[in-house]
Design an enzyme around this catalytic site. Structure first.
Site, PDB file in Angstrom:
ATOM      1  N   ASP A  28      24.635 -14.975  24.589  1.00 31.06           N
ATOM      2  CA  ASP A  28      23.605 -14.443  25.480  1.00 31.06           C
ATOM      3  C   ASP A  28      24.172 -13.236  26.210  1.00 31.06           C
ATOM      4  O   ASP A  28      25.219 -13.330  26.859  1.00 31.06           O
ATOM      5  CB  ASP A  28      23.167 -15.516  26.475  1.00 31.06           C
ATOM      6  CG  ASP A  28      21.899 -15.123  27.218  1.00 31.06           C
ATOM      7  OD1 ASP A  28      21.094 -14.364  26.655  1.00 31.06           O
ATOM      8  OD2 ASP A  28      21.709 -15.589  28.348  1.00 31.06           O
ATOM      9  N   TYR A  83      23.476  -9.519  28.667  1.00 30.19           N
ATOM     10  CA  TYR A  83      23.013  -9.151  30.017  1.00 30.19           C
ATOM     11  C   TYR A  83      22.640  -7.676  29.943  1.00 30.19           C
ATOM     12  O   TYR A  83      23.184  -6.845  30.638  1.00 30.19           O
ATOM     13  CB  TYR A  83      24.172  -9.408  30.975  1.00 30.19           C
ATOM     14  CG  TYR A  83      23.898  -9.455  32.455  1.00 30.19           C
ATOM     15  CD1 TYR A  83      22.799 -10.101  32.992  1.00 30.19           C
ATOM     16  CD2 TYR A  83      24.814  -8.866  33.339  1.00 30.19           C
ATOM     17  CE1 TYR A  83      22.596 -10.163  34.358  1.00 30.19           C
ATOM     18  CE2 TYR A  83      24.631  -8.925  34.705  1.00 30.19           C
ATOM     19  CZ  TYR A  83      23.510  -9.573  35.214  1.00 30.19           C
ATOM     20  OH  TYR A  83      23.326  -9.637  36.578  1.00 30.19           O
ATOM     21  N   ARG A 100      24.610  -9.665  45.914  1.00 32.89           N
ATOM     22  CA  ARG A 100      25.639  -8.823  46.544  1.00 32.89           C
ATOM     23  C   ARG A 100      24.945  -7.674  47.269  1.00 32.89           C
ATOM     24  O   ARG A 100      25.124  -6.494  46.909  1.00 32.89           O
ATOM     25  CB  ARG A 100      26.613  -8.292  45.483  1.00 32.89           C
ATOM     26  CG  ARG A 100      27.399  -9.367  44.755  1.00 32.89           C
ATOM     27  CD  ARG A 100      28.357  -8.792  43.715  1.00 32.89           C
ATOM     28  NE  ARG A 100      27.649  -8.054  42.659  1.00 32.89           N
ATOM     29  CZ  ARG A 100      27.093  -8.622  41.598  1.00 32.89           C
ATOM     30  NH1 ARG A 100      27.152  -9.939  41.448  1.00 32.89           N
ATOM     31  NH2 ARG A 100      26.480  -7.889  40.676  1.00 32.89           N
ATOM     32  N   GLU A 102      13.581 -13.397  26.996  1.00 34.09           N
ATOM     33  CA  GLU A 102      14.584 -12.655  26.237  1.00 34.09           C
ATOM     34  C   GLU A 102      14.106 -12.423  24.807  1.00 34.09           C
ATOM     35  O   GLU A 102      13.195 -13.090  24.314  1.00 34.09           O
ATOM     36  CB  GLU A 102      15.920 -13.422  26.202  1.00 34.09           C
ATOM     37  CG  GLU A 102      16.434 -13.825  27.577  1.00 34.09           C
ATOM     38  CD  GLU A 102      17.859 -14.346  27.542  1.00 34.09           C
ATOM     39  OE1 GLU A 102      18.559 -14.121  26.521  1.00 34.09           O
ATOM     40  OE2 GLU A 102      18.274 -14.972  28.529  1.00 34.09           O
ATOM     41  N   ASP A 154      15.792 -18.714  27.874  1.00 36.02           N
ATOM     42  CA  ASP A 154      17.085 -19.296  28.229  1.00 36.02           C
ATOM     43  C   ASP A 154      16.945 -19.942  29.611  1.00 36.02           C
ATOM     44  O   ASP A 154      17.278 -19.352  30.640  1.00 36.02           O
ATOM     45  CB  ASP A 154      18.166 -18.223  28.235  1.00 36.02           C
ATOM     46  CG  ASP A 154      19.552 -18.813  28.284  1.00 36.02           C
ATOM     47  OD1 ASP A 154      19.772 -19.864  27.663  1.00 36.02           O
ATOM     48  OD2 ASP A 154      20.431 -18.230  28.948  1.00 36.02           O
ATOM     49  N   ARG A 201      19.427 -22.186  38.673  1.00 34.88           N
ATOM     50  CA  ARG A 201      20.070 -21.162  39.496  1.00 34.88           C
ATOM     51  C   ARG A 201      21.028 -21.742  40.529  1.00 34.88           C
ATOM     52  O   ARG A 201      22.049 -21.105  40.862  1.00 34.88           O
ATOM     53  CB  ARG A 201      19.000 -20.329  40.211  1.00 34.88           C
ATOM     54  CG  ARG A 201      18.041 -19.610  39.280  1.00 34.88           C
ATOM     55  CD  ARG A 201      18.728 -18.633  38.365  1.00 34.88           C
ATOM     56  NE  ARG A 201      17.759 -17.866  37.575  1.00 34.88           N
ATOM     57  CZ  ARG A 201      18.093 -17.037  36.615  1.00 34.88           C
ATOM     58  NH1 ARG A 201      19.376 -16.851  36.305  1.00 34.88           N
ATOM     59  NH2 ARG A 201      17.171 -16.380  35.941  1.00 34.88           N
ATOM     60  N   TYR A 218      29.611 -20.241  38.753  1.00 32.17           N
ATOM     61  CA  TYR A 218      29.827 -19.079  37.882  1.00 32.17           C
ATOM     62  C   TYR A 218      31.070 -18.257  38.206  1.00 32.17           C
ATOM     63  O   TYR A 218      31.530 -17.483  37.363  1.00 32.17           O
ATOM     64  CB  TYR A 218      28.582 -18.188  37.855  1.00 32.17           C
ATOM     65  CG  TYR A 218      28.464 -17.176  38.956  1.00 32.17           C
ATOM     66  CD1 TYR A 218      28.781 -15.836  38.727  1.00 32.17           C
ATOM     67  CD2 TYR A 218      28.013 -17.528  40.227  1.00 32.17           C
ATOM     68  CE1 TYR A 218      28.657 -14.886  39.724  1.00 32.17           C
ATOM     69  CE2 TYR A 218      27.886 -16.596  41.223  1.00 32.17           C
ATOM     70  CZ  TYR A 218      28.210 -15.272  40.970  1.00 32.17           C
ATOM     71  OH  TYR A 218      28.087 -14.343  41.964  1.00 32.17           O
ATOM     72  N   THR A 237      17.976 -24.027  25.491  1.00 32.96           N
ATOM     73  CA  THR A 237      17.472 -22.692  25.191  1.00 32.96           C
ATOM     74  C   THR A 237      16.386 -22.844  24.140  1.00 32.96           C
ATOM     75  O   THR A 237      16.621 -23.444  23.095  1.00 32.96           O
ATOM     76  CB  THR A 237      18.597 -21.780  24.652  1.00 32.96           C
ATOM     77  OG1 THR A 237      19.634 -21.678  25.628  1.00 32.96           O
ATOM     78  CG2 THR A 237      18.074 -20.393  24.328  1.00 32.96           C
ATOM     79  N   THR A 280      17.902 -11.578  30.044  1.00 31.46           N
ATOM     80  CA  THR A 280      16.582 -11.404  30.651  1.00 31.46           C
ATOM     81  C   THR A 280      16.133  -9.953  30.589  1.00 31.46           C
ATOM     82  O   THR A 280      16.897  -9.042  30.919  1.00 31.46           O
ATOM     83  CB  THR A 280      16.622 -11.866  32.112  1.00 31.46           C
ATOM     84  OG1 THR A 280      17.095 -13.203  32.172  1.00 31.46           O
ATOM     85  CG2 THR A 280      15.240 -11.785  32.745  1.00 31.46           C
ATOM     86  N   GLU A 336      13.679 -13.197  40.168  1.00 27.67           N
ATOM     87  CA  GLU A 336      13.360 -11.805  40.492  1.00 27.67           C
ATOM     88  C   GLU A 336      11.931 -11.676  41.007  1.00 27.67           C
ATOM     89  O   GLU A 336      11.675 -10.962  41.977  1.00 27.67           O
ATOM     90  CB  GLU A 336      13.533 -10.934  39.243  1.00 27.67           C
ATOM     91  CG  GLU A 336      14.947 -10.848  38.728  1.00 27.67           C
ATOM     92  CD  GLU A 336      14.992 -10.180  37.368  1.00 27.67           C
ATOM     93  OE1 GLU A 336      15.113  -8.939  37.329  1.00 27.67           O
ATOM     94  OE2 GLU A 336      14.886 -10.897  36.351  1.00 27.67           O
TER      95      GLU A 336
END
Length: 365
Positions: A86, A88, A102, A161, A192, A196, A203, A216, A303, A317
């Site tokens: 997968d 990004y 962040r 995706e 996928d 969260r 992570y 998935t 995504t 999002e």
């Protein structure tokens, strides 16, 4: 409305699974076309290579075999998944996620514009559309706490995706972007599913693990690349320019309209053409260290999100990490997925519609 077209595996009336061709609202039995089609998966067809794929496509489109309405067919995982990666690859998605987690730092990590970032998932938990998703349990940190508990995810999410399916294996050594179409048979839509809260706790430092690996979902029908030629467009410009081994493949963006449906309401519409890293670049990167390809490898884009609100490919999002709930037509609101919710992903380009991906959330076991 474009017709769903692609190869898959189906059964009907208690018969064994067999290879078929999706022609609009019907599955056409291809067994009579020979041994490659008298299988329980597409893997032998995938391994034929470009000449064999062209012959198979022509034969399938011309074949007048037994037909079964899709509503009466049981759909099966179309191929045996060898490995699952997968990526990004959406600049907008990566930027959105960076700003959420962040807010006081640069949203993209330093490496992001130099290579397609990705991780290895679990091939064994890739399932066909229509399979329910059971809310996963895992370690998560409840609001207001600093210590984890083991509990059902409270922040279950979807991810829209595009996946591509490897047909011809490689013997080791990198596969250059201009060899992409020699190895890749076709594409599927991918959801996928993501927990969260589990993902947030685990992570750092090695990336996604149990927050992603539980399930998935993919389309039942693999759409051959040959049917998407009219949808090929130039990809967005890359700045800085990609390193030489990734510099080709810029003409392999796909103009595919995408949408997410939640409980019967369309909550997002986007397009795959804005992906920053193209499929040939993703394939080149995953093999650049000498790793080989196998028939049945599934590589997903990550995504796919757009720049405008309403084109995001995930609930995290769309709801700004749950702070701005979605209001559905029935008056209910969603921050993340609730038990009983049904998600449907759809995509189309030109005269071709990709097989949808559908799944309903069940309570934690």
């Amino acid at each position: 409305m474009p017709a769903v077209t692609g190869f898959g595996v189906f059964s009907a009336d208690g018969s064994p699974p067999r290879v078929g061709w999706c022609d609009g609202g019907e599955a056409v039995d291809l067994t009579a076309l020979g041994d490659v089609f008298a299988q329980h998966s597409l893997n032998e067809l995938l391994a034929l290579g470009r000449g064999g794929w062209a012959d198979a496509l022509a034969a399938a489109r011309a074949h007048d075999g037994p037909r079964v309405p899709l509503a009466e067919a049981a759909l099966h995982l179309p191929f045996d998944v060898a490995d699952y990666v997968d990526f990004y690859s959406s600049l907008e998605h990566a930027t959105n996620m960076g700003r959420l987690f962040r807010p006081d730092a640069e949203p993209l990590p330093p490496s992001w514009r130099f290579m397609p970032v990705g991780y290895h998932g679990r091939a064994g938990t890739v399932v066909v559309t229509g399979t329910d998703v059971v809310r996963p349990r895992g370690q998560l940190v409840p609001p207001g706490s600093e210590a984890p508990v083991f509990a059902p995810s409270r922040r279950l999410d979807l991810e829209l995706e595009l996946g591509f399916v490897v047909g011809v294996p490689s013997a080791g050594g990198s596969v250059a972007p201009d060899r992409f179409a020699d190895h890749v048979f076709g594409v599927v839509l991918v959801n996928d599913w993501s927990a969260r809260d589990i993902q947030a706790w685990e992570y750092v430092p090695l990336g996604p693990f149990l927050g992603k690996s539980f399930q998935t979902s993919i389309s039942a029908w693999v759409t051959p690349l040959a049917l998407l030629e009219e949808s090929r467009v130039e990809a967005p410009a890359q700045e800085p320019p990609a390193l030489p081994h990734l510099s080709d493949g810029g003409d392999w963006a796909l103009d595919l309209e995408l949408e997410i449906e939640l409980n019967g309401a369309i909550v997002s519409r986007g397009n795959a053409r804005r992906l920053y890293w193209t499929m040939p670049q993703q394939l080149a990167h995953v093999t650049s260290n000498g790793a080989s390809l196998r028939t049945g490898d599934l590589l997903a884009s990550g995504t796919i999100s757009g720049a405008a609100h309403g084109s995001e490919g995930s609930l995290i999002e769309l709801t700004h990490n749950g702070e701005r709930p979605l209001r559905l037509p029935d008056g209910s609101t969603r921050r993340f997925l609730e038990d009983g919710d049904e998600v449907v992903l759809r995509g189309r380009g030109g005269n071709v519609r990709l097989g949808e991906v559908r799944g309903r959330v069940l309570p934690a076991a």
